[in-house]
Write a protein that holds these residues in place. Sequence first.
Motif, PDB file in Angstrom:
ATOM      1  N   LEU A  35     125.400   1.961  77.656  1.00  0.00           N
ATOM      2  CA  LEU A  35     124.139   2.013  78.404  1.00  0.00           C
ATOM      3  C   LEU A  35     123.069   2.690  77.571  1.00  0.00           C
ATOM      4  O   LEU A  35     121.889   2.552  77.814  1.00  0.00           O
ATOM      5  N   PHE A  36     123.525   3.464  76.588  1.00  0.00           N
ATOM      6  CA  PHE A  36     122.596   4.282  75.833  1.00  0.00           C
ATOM      7  C   PHE A  36     122.157   3.576  74.551  1.00  0.00           C
ATOM      8  O   PHE A  36     122.835   2.658  74.072  1.00  0.00           O
ATOM      9  N   GLY A  37     121.042   4.044  74.004  1.00  0.00           N
ATOM     10  CA  GLY A  37     120.559   3.459  72.755  1.00  0.00           C
ATOM     11  C   GLY A  37     121.254   4.084  71.557  1.00  0.00           C
ATOM     12  O   GLY A  37     122.291   4.717  71.682  1.00  0.00           O
ATOM     13  N   GLN A  38     120.636   3.881  70.386  1.00  0.00           N
ATOM     14  CA  GLN A  38     121.228   4.431  69.170  1.00  0.00           C
ATOM     15  C   GLN A  38     121.188   5.955  69.204  1.00  0.00           C
ATOM     16  O   GLN A  38     120.361   6.541  69.903  1.00  0.00           O
TER      17      GLN A  38
ATOM     18  N   LEU B 230     108.792   7.255  74.866  1.00  0.00           N
ATOM     19  CA  LEU B 230     109.248   8.248  75.846  1.00  0.00           C
ATOM     20  C   LEU B 230     109.323   9.635  75.209  1.00  0.00           C
ATOM     21  O   LEU B 230     109.958   9.817  74.165  1.00  0.00           O
ATOM     22  N   LEU B 231     108.663  10.595  75.847  1.00  0.00           N
ATOM     23  CA  LEU B 231     108.653  11.969  75.317  1.00  0.00           C
ATOM     24  C   LEU B 231     109.699  12.838  75.989  1.00  0.00           C
ATOM     25  O   LEU B 231     110.323  13.675  75.367  1.00  0.00           O
ATOM     26  N   SER B 232     109.892  12.640  77.305  1.00  0.00           N
ATOM     27  CA  SER B 232     110.928  13.395  78.009  1.00  0.00           C
ATOM     28  C   SER B 232     111.346  12.650  79.272  1.00  0.00           C
ATOM     29  O   SER B 232     110.597  11.815  79.793  1.00  0.00           O
ATOM     30  N   GLY B 233     112.555  12.984  79.759  1.00  0.00           N
ATOM     31  CA  GLY B 233     113.069  12.363  80.988  1.00  0.00           C
ATOM     32  C   GLY B 233     113.865  11.107  80.693  1.00  0.00           C
ATOM     33  O   GLY B 233     113.902  10.623  79.554  1.00  0.00           O
ATOM     34  N   TRP B 234     114.524  10.606  81.756  1.00  0.00           N
ATOM     35  CA  TRP B 234     115.346   9.407  81.632  1.00  0.00           C
ATOM     36  C   TRP B 234     114.730   8.254  82.410  1.00  0.00           C
ATOM     37  O   TRP B 234     114.185   8.450  83.501  1.00  0.00           O
ATOM     38  N   SER B 235     114.870   7.059  81.864  1.00  0.00           N
ATOM     39  CA  SER B 235     114.425   5.871  82.603  1.00  0.00           C
ATOM     40  C   SER B 235     115.557   4.862  82.593  1.00  0.00           C
ATOM     41  O   SER B 235     116.435   4.891  81.729  1.00  0.00           O
ATOM     42  N   VAL B 236     115.523   3.986  83.603  1.00  0.00           N
ATOM     43  CA  VAL B 236     116.591   3.001  83.714  1.00  0.00           C
ATOM     44  C   VAL B 236     115.995   1.607  83.561  1.00  0.00           C
ATOM     45  O   VAL B 236     114.959   1.289  84.145  1.00  0.00           O
ATOM     46  N   VAL B 237     116.635   0.793  82.711  1.00  0.00           N
ATOM     47  CA  VAL B 237     116.198  -0.592  82.473  1.00  0.00           C
ATOM     48  C   VAL B 237     117.071  -1.487  83.340  1.00  0.00           C
ATOM     49  O   VAL B 237     118.303  -1.429  83.251  1.00  0.00           O
ATOM     50  N   SER B 238     116.446  -2.307  84.189  1.00  0.00           N
ATOM     51  CA  SER B 238     117.254  -3.142  85.087  1.00  0.00           C
ATOM     52  C   SER B 238     116.594  -4.490  85.325  1.00  0.00           C
ATOM     53  O   SER B 238     115.391  -4.660  85.115  1.00  0.00           O
TER      54      SER B 238
ATOM     55  N   SER C  33     120.273  -7.979  94.422  1.00  0.00           N
ATOM     56  CA  SER C  33     120.675  -6.648  93.947  1.00  0.00           C
ATOM     57  C   SER C  33     120.063  -6.445  92.556  1.00  0.00           C
ATOM     58  O   SER C  33     119.309  -7.282  92.078  1.00  0.00           O
ATOM     59  N   ARG C  34     120.389  -5.326  91.917  1.00  0.00           N
ATOM     60  CA  ARG C  34     119.894  -5.159  90.552  1.00  0.00           C
ATOM     61  C   ARG C  34     121.038  -4.843  89.612  1.00  0.00           C
ATOM     62  O   ARG C  34     122.066  -4.285  90.011  1.00  0.00           O
ATOM     63  N   LEU C  35     120.835  -5.238  88.395  1.00  0.00           N
ATOM     64  CA  LEU C  35     121.834  -5.002  87.353  1.00  0.00           C
ATOM     65  C   LEU C  35     121.206  -4.044  86.351  1.00  0.00           C
ATOM     66  O   LEU C  35     120.109  -4.311  85.829  1.00  0.00           O
ATOM     67  N   ILE C  36     121.889  -2.929  86.112  1.00  0.00           N
ATOM     68  CA  ILE C  36     121.347  -1.955  85.166  1.00  0.00           C
ATOM     69  C   ILE C  36     121.780  -2.327  83.752  1.00  0.00           C
ATOM     70  O   ILE C  36     122.969  -2.518  83.479  1.00  0.00           O
ATOM     71  N   LEU C  37     120.791  -2.467  82.887  1.00  0.00           N
ATOM     72  CA  LEU C  37     121.088  -2.883  81.510  1.00  0.00           C
ATOM     73  C   LEU C  37     121.216  -1.690  80.575  1.00  0.00           C
ATOM     74  O   LEU C  37     121.981  -1.735  79.610  1.00  0.00           O
ATOM     75  N   ALA C  38     120.429  -0.659  80.827  1.00  0.00           N
ATOM     76  CA  ALA C  38     120.416   0.443  79.861  1.00  0.00           C
ATOM     77  C   ALA C  38     119.744   1.677  80.446  1.00  0.00           C
ATOM     78  O   ALA C  38     119.027   1.594  81.446  1.00  0.00           O
ATOM     79  N   LEU C  39     120.022   2.796  79.808  1.00  0.00           N
ATOM     80  CA  LEU C  39     119.307   4.040  80.103  1.00  0.00           C
ATOM     81  C   LEU C  39     118.540   4.405  78.841  1.00  0.00           C
ATOM     82  O   LEU C  39     119.081   4.300  77.732  1.00  0.00           O
TER      83      LEU C  39
ATOM     84  N   ARG D 149     120.831  -3.825  70.482  1.00  0.00           N
ATOM     85  CA  ARG D 149     120.770  -4.310  71.863  1.00  0.00           C
ATOM     86  C   ARG D 149     121.526  -5.627  72.006  1.00  0.00           C
ATOM     87  O   ARG D 149     122.237  -5.845  72.974  1.00  0.00           O
ATOM     88  N   LEU D 150     121.369  -6.503  71.013  1.00  0.00           N
ATOM     89  CA  LEU D 150     122.053  -7.798  71.075  1.00  0.00           C
ATOM     90  C   LEU D 150     123.568  -7.602  70.991  1.00  0.00           C
ATOM     91  O   LEU D 150     124.333  -8.218  71.735  1.00  0.00           O
ATOM     92  N   ARG D 151     123.995  -6.718  70.098  1.00  0.00           N
ATOM     93  CA  ARG D 151     125.443  -6.449  69.985  1.00  0.00           C
ATOM     94  C   ARG D 151     125.986  -5.913  71.307  1.00  0.00           C
ATOM     95  O   ARG D 151     127.043  -6.315  71.773  1.00  0.00           O
ATOM     96  N   SER D 152     125.234  -4.972  71.891  1.00  0.00           N
ATOM     97  CA  SER D 152     125.670  -4.368  73.136  1.00  0.00           C
ATOM     98  C   SER D 152     125.735  -5.427  74.243  1.00  0.00           C
ATOM     99  O   SER D 152     126.671  -5.438  75.055  1.00  0.00           O
TER     100      SER D 152
END
Length: 241
Positions: free
Chosen positions: A3-6, A50-58, A65-71, A130-133
């Motif tokens: 779910l996380f980036g590099q 993004l400077l601070s905090g978490w966001s969710v990509v969906s 419903s929604r599908l979460i792709l990444a944080l 992202r493509l690999r993930s």
Amino acid sequence: MSLFGQDRSFLHALPAADRRSLLAEGARRVYEPGEVMIRERDTSAYVLALLSGWSVVSVGTERGSRLILALRGAGEVVGDLAAVDRGPRSASVTALGTVEAVAVSGDRFRRFLAARPHATALIMRQLATRLRSADVERRALASETVLQRLAARLVELAERAGRRADGGTVLDLPLPQHDLAAAIGATREAVAKALRLLREQDVVRTANRTVVVLDMPVLVLLAQGRARPGGNPADESPPGV
Ligand SMILES: Nc1ncnc2c1ncn2[C@@H]1O[C@@H]2COP(=O)(O)O[C@H]2[C@H]1O
């Protein structure tokens, strides 16, 4: 699956002078918890650093419903796809808690990249990751049980957002527990059932917004499909779990 980036985010990988230049190109924005920062299918093209905090990509699904792709968190950029290919937004990005960001227009972001081949290479690397993930994710959806996918997610969250306490690894989830289903492409019922199995075997303990991993080695084996709940090879998971 991830779910996380590099490990090294885009902003942190940029030389300091370039990072300052990019941030100077934009305007600071603060998003409240739950606020939509980018809306799926919109035709806007700004990029958010993004400077601070978490966001969710969906993304929304056919079933509503929604599908979460990444944080995505501090140091990462979101909204890069529309800025690069000028297409509609591929997903929604929503603030989990308070998120502080700098919004840079698509035009400025493209000019920034055009003048800096190493920054373009970083964006290409981000796209490749992202493509690999996404490939790994498709394979998991096609071949793994809900229990296995849930175990893998919990292992990942423990590694990236866990702390040792309470006789295990506490996941201060950047993701509410009910969103775990959306993060593994399963129904809430199937996830509740899988969590119950994990609880009954003392692999995890759950409370309101937290999950405590009590037995990491077993969770890892479950994630790899090398153990069954209860440890009995004859104890087949019920279909869908
Ligand atoms: N699978 C994914 N993993 C991580 N980030 C994504 C993924 N899909 C979309 N995004 C981000 O969400 C953004 C939505 O707006 P964009 O399409 O402009 O750019 C997108 C990416 O920055």
